[in-house]
Motif scaffolding. Structure first.
Motif, short mmCIF file in Angstrom:
data_model
loop_
_atom_site.label_atom_id
_atom_site.label_comp_id
_atom_site.label_asym_id
_atom_site.label_seq_id
_atom_site.Cartn_x
_atom_site.Cartn_y
_atom_site.Cartn_z
N ASP A 1 0.87 -1.15 0.05
CA ASP A 1 0.08 0.01 -0.18
C ASP A 1 0.79 1.25 0.04
O ASP A 1 1.92 1.22 0.49
CB ASP A 1 -0.98 0.08 1.31
CG ASP A 1 -2.11 -0.99 1.06
OD1 ASP A 1 -2.32 -1.51 -0.08
OD2 ASP A 1 -3.03 -1.14 2.23
N ASP B 1 -8.86 10.58 -0.32
CA ASP B 1 -9.24 9.65 -1.43
C ASP B 1 -8.75 8.19 -1.02
O ASP B 1 -7.53 8.37 -0.12
CB ASP B 1 -8.56 10.06 -2.57
CG ASP B 1 -8.67 9.32 -3.65
OD1 ASP B 1 -10.04 8.66 -3.84
OD2 ASP B 1 -7.97 9.29 -4.72
N ILE B 2 -9.36 7.27 -1.32
CA ILE B 2 -8.87 5.85 -1.32
C ILE B 2 -9.12 5.32 -2.49
O ILE B 2 -10.33 5.55 -3.06
CB ILE B 2 -9.59 5.26 0.10
CG1 ILE B 2 -9.43 5.91 1.04
CG2 ILE B 2 -8.98 3.73 -0.05
CD1 ILE B 2 -10.25 5.27 2.40
N THR B 3 -8.23 4.56 -3.02
CA THR B 3 -8.48 3.87 -4.23
C THR B 3 -8.09 2.43 -4.12
O THR B 3 -7.21 2.00 -3.22
CB THR B 3 -7.23 4.52 -5.48
OG1 THR B 3 -6.06 4.19 -5.09
CG2 THR B 3 -7.72 5.73 -5.74
N GLY B 4 -8.64 1.47 -4.78
CA GLY B 4 -8.60 -0.03 -4.73
C GLY B 4 -9.40 -0.78 -3.81
O GLY B 4 -9.17 -1.78 -3.47
N ASP B 5 -10.15 0.27 -2.95
CA ASP B 5 -11.12 -0.86 -1.98
C ASP B 5 -12.42 -0.78 -2.36
O ASP B 5 -13.33 -1.35 -1.60
CB ASP B 5 -10.97 0.14 -0.73
CG ASP B 5 -11.75 1.39 -0.91
OD1 ASP B 5 -11.60 2.11 -1.67
OD2 ASP B 5 -12.32 1.84 0.42
N GLU B 6 -12.98 -0.53 -3.56
CA GLU B 6 -14.15 -0.60 -4.10
C GLU B 6 -15.15 0.12 -3.12
O GLU B 6 -16.32 -0.35 -2.77
CB GLU B 6 -14.63 -2.00 -4.30
CG GLU B 6 -13.73 -2.72 -5.22
CD GLU B 6 -13.95 -4.14 -5.24
OE1 GLU B 6 -14.62 -4.85 -4.52
OE2 GLU B 6 -13.72 -4.76 -6.31
N ARG C 1 -14.21 6.36 5.43
CA ARG C 1 -13.34 7.48 5.41
C ARG C 1 -13.18 8.31 6.74
O ARG C 1 -12.55 9.46 6.25
CB ARG C 1 -14.21 8.33 4.23
CG ARG C 1 -14.11 8.06 2.71
CD ARG C 1 -13.87 6.62 2.40
NE ARG C 1 -13.46 6.41 0.95
CZ ARG C 1 -12.95 5.50 0.25
NH1 ARG C 1 -13.47 4.08 1.05
NH2 ARG C 1 -12.85 5.30 -0.92
N VAL D 1 -4.05 10.49 1.47
CA VAL D 1 -4.61 9.62 0.39
C VAL D 1 -4.10 8.38 0.39
O VAL D 1 -2.71 8.06 0.61
CB VAL D 1 -4.17 10.24 -1.20
CG1 VAL D 1 -4.53 9.19 -2.46
CG2 VAL D 1 -4.66 11.85 -1.27
N ARG E 1 -3.52 4.55 -1.31
CA ARG E 1 -3.78 3.62 -2.49
C ARG E 1 -3.52 2.16 -2.13
O ARG E 1 -2.66 1.65 -1.67
CB ARG E 1 -2.52 3.99 -3.54
CG ARG E 1 -2.45 5.33 -3.75
CD ARG E 1 -3.43 6.03 -4.60
NE ARG E 1 -3.20 7.39 -5.10
CZ ARG E 1 -3.91 8.17 -5.47
NH1 ARG E 1 -5.40 7.79 -5.61
NH2 ARG E 1 -3.73 9.45 -5.81
N LYS E 2 -4.83 1.45 -2.05
CA LYS E 2 -4.88 -0.08 -1.85
C LYS E 2 -4.27 -0.81 -3.19
O LYS E 2 -4.94 -0.62 -4.08
CB LYS E 2 -6.20 -0.39 -1.49
CG LYS E 2 -6.60 0.14 -0.06
CD LYS E 2 -5.75 -0.02 1.26
CE LYS E 2 -5.97 -1.55 1.59
NZ LYS E 2 -4.87 -2.23 2.46
N ASN E 3 -3.32 -1.42 -2.86
CA ASN E 3 -2.99 -2.07 -4.04
C ASN E 3 -2.87 -3.79 -3.63
O ASN E 3 -2.11 -4.70 -4.03
CB ASN E 3 -1.37 -2.00 -4.40
CG ASN E 3 -1.31 -0.67 -4.72
OD1 ASN E 3 -2.12 -0.29 -5.73
ND2 ASN E 3 -0.50 0.15 -4.18
#
Length: 309
Positions: free
Chosen positions: A31, A47-52, A57, A85, A87-89
């Motif tokens: 991450d 913002d959070i991405t990759g968690d659907e 929040r 921010v 970024r979930k990977n």
């Protein structure tokens, strides 16, 4: 410094016989957390991405920011304003240390933004608070290796006593994540509260053997010691094709194979990258034969842990 970016790697916890006391980091995935100072006090997730859209929040409910709030409170800082921010990977509920990677990246980034007032080891209790929010238990077998790198042993939780041990340079990990999800809380709930003396003795022998095998680069001893008689038999029922996938790994060059963390990911240890790749291919094919898609990650042991980018 007005902004900072940090990366924390995925991890394998328990490592067969070492429930809640062993863990190691791999190179990737992991991450990434970005922090940006703002004029108004307070920590805000922008913002959070990759968690659907599944992760909270609110700063006080998310692993990535709970650790920051705990660190700021400890340091007596109340006027800092910061946008976060994440970024979930890696998938949630994967058994790859997803929540730990978020917590570690978050606390490392905040420590860097503040000028590194604490050492890596001093950050560990704060990272553990992220695990408490995520799973209800402040365990260190994921956050420890993600933060510090290497193969980590947690000797004690009270007081916290954690250290790393050397491993062979050509020891490689194959991590296979089937396209299913297991909730960590559920995986802990099914465990038995009492263990027989016979199984306890067997498990203690395997723990000692695995530590000795890693430190001596004795691959036969590593292989013989990767046996879990307490946790794996209970949790294996949650993973379709577990026995067949495990056998596929061992039949194709792996020293041993077991559940990564709470699952459903499975890991194998091998001598050399080619054996690790062969094991991964066989494991993935076995899952595919049951109609289950999977992702494979092959890596050496990550000795550095989280990094500031």
């Amino acid at each position: 410094m007005n902004s900072v970016k940090a990366f924390a790697p995925a991890t394998v916890a328990n490592v067969s016989c070492g429930f809640d006391i062993f863990g190691f980091a791999i190179q990737e995935p992991g991450d990434t957390v970005e922090l940006y100072k703002r004029d108004e006090p307070g920590i805000v997730i922008t913002d959070i991405t990759g968690d659907e859209g599944r992760l909270p929040r609110q700063a006080e409910k998310n692993s990535v920011t709970v650790v920051m709030l705990a660190l700021l409170k400890h340091l007596g800082i109340s006027d800092l304003g910061c946008e976060v921010v994440l970024r979930k990977n890696m998938p949630l509920g994967s058994g790859m240390g997803s929540s730990a990677a978020s917590a570690v990246a978050g606390v490392v980034a905040m420590n860097e933004l503040l000028g590194n007032p604490l050492s890596r080891k001093e950050l560990l209790p704060f990272a553990m608070e992220g695990e408490r929010i995520a799973s209800g238990s402040a365990h260190a077998d994921n956050v420890g290796p993600s933060l510090l790198g290497g193969f980590v042993v947690i000797r004690s939780y009270n007081p916290l006593d954690i250290f790393t041990i050397p491993v062979p340079d050509d020891l490689c990990c194959t991590l296979v994540h089937p396209d299913i999800e297991i909730n960590t809380k559920d995986a802990r709930f099914i465990l038995r509260n009492e263990v027989s003396l016979k199984n306890t003795i067997a498990q203690m022998g395997n723990v000692a053997g695995l530590v000795a095998g890693l430190m001596k680069a004795d691959y036969d001893l590593i292989s013989r010691s990767m046996v879990d008689v307490i946790i794996e038999p209970v949790r294996a029922i949650l993973i379709p094709e577990f026995k067949n996938v495990k056998q596929a790994a061992i039949s194709n060059g792996a020293l041993g194979c077991s559940i990564s963390g709470a699952g459903p990911s499975m890991f194998a240890l091998s001598r050399g990258i080619e054996n690790a790749k062969n094991a991964g291919k066989a494991m993935q094919e076995r899952f595919a034969s049951a109609g289950i898609d999977s992702a494979v990650h092959v890596s050496g042991i990550n000795q550095g842990g989280a990094v500031v980018l």
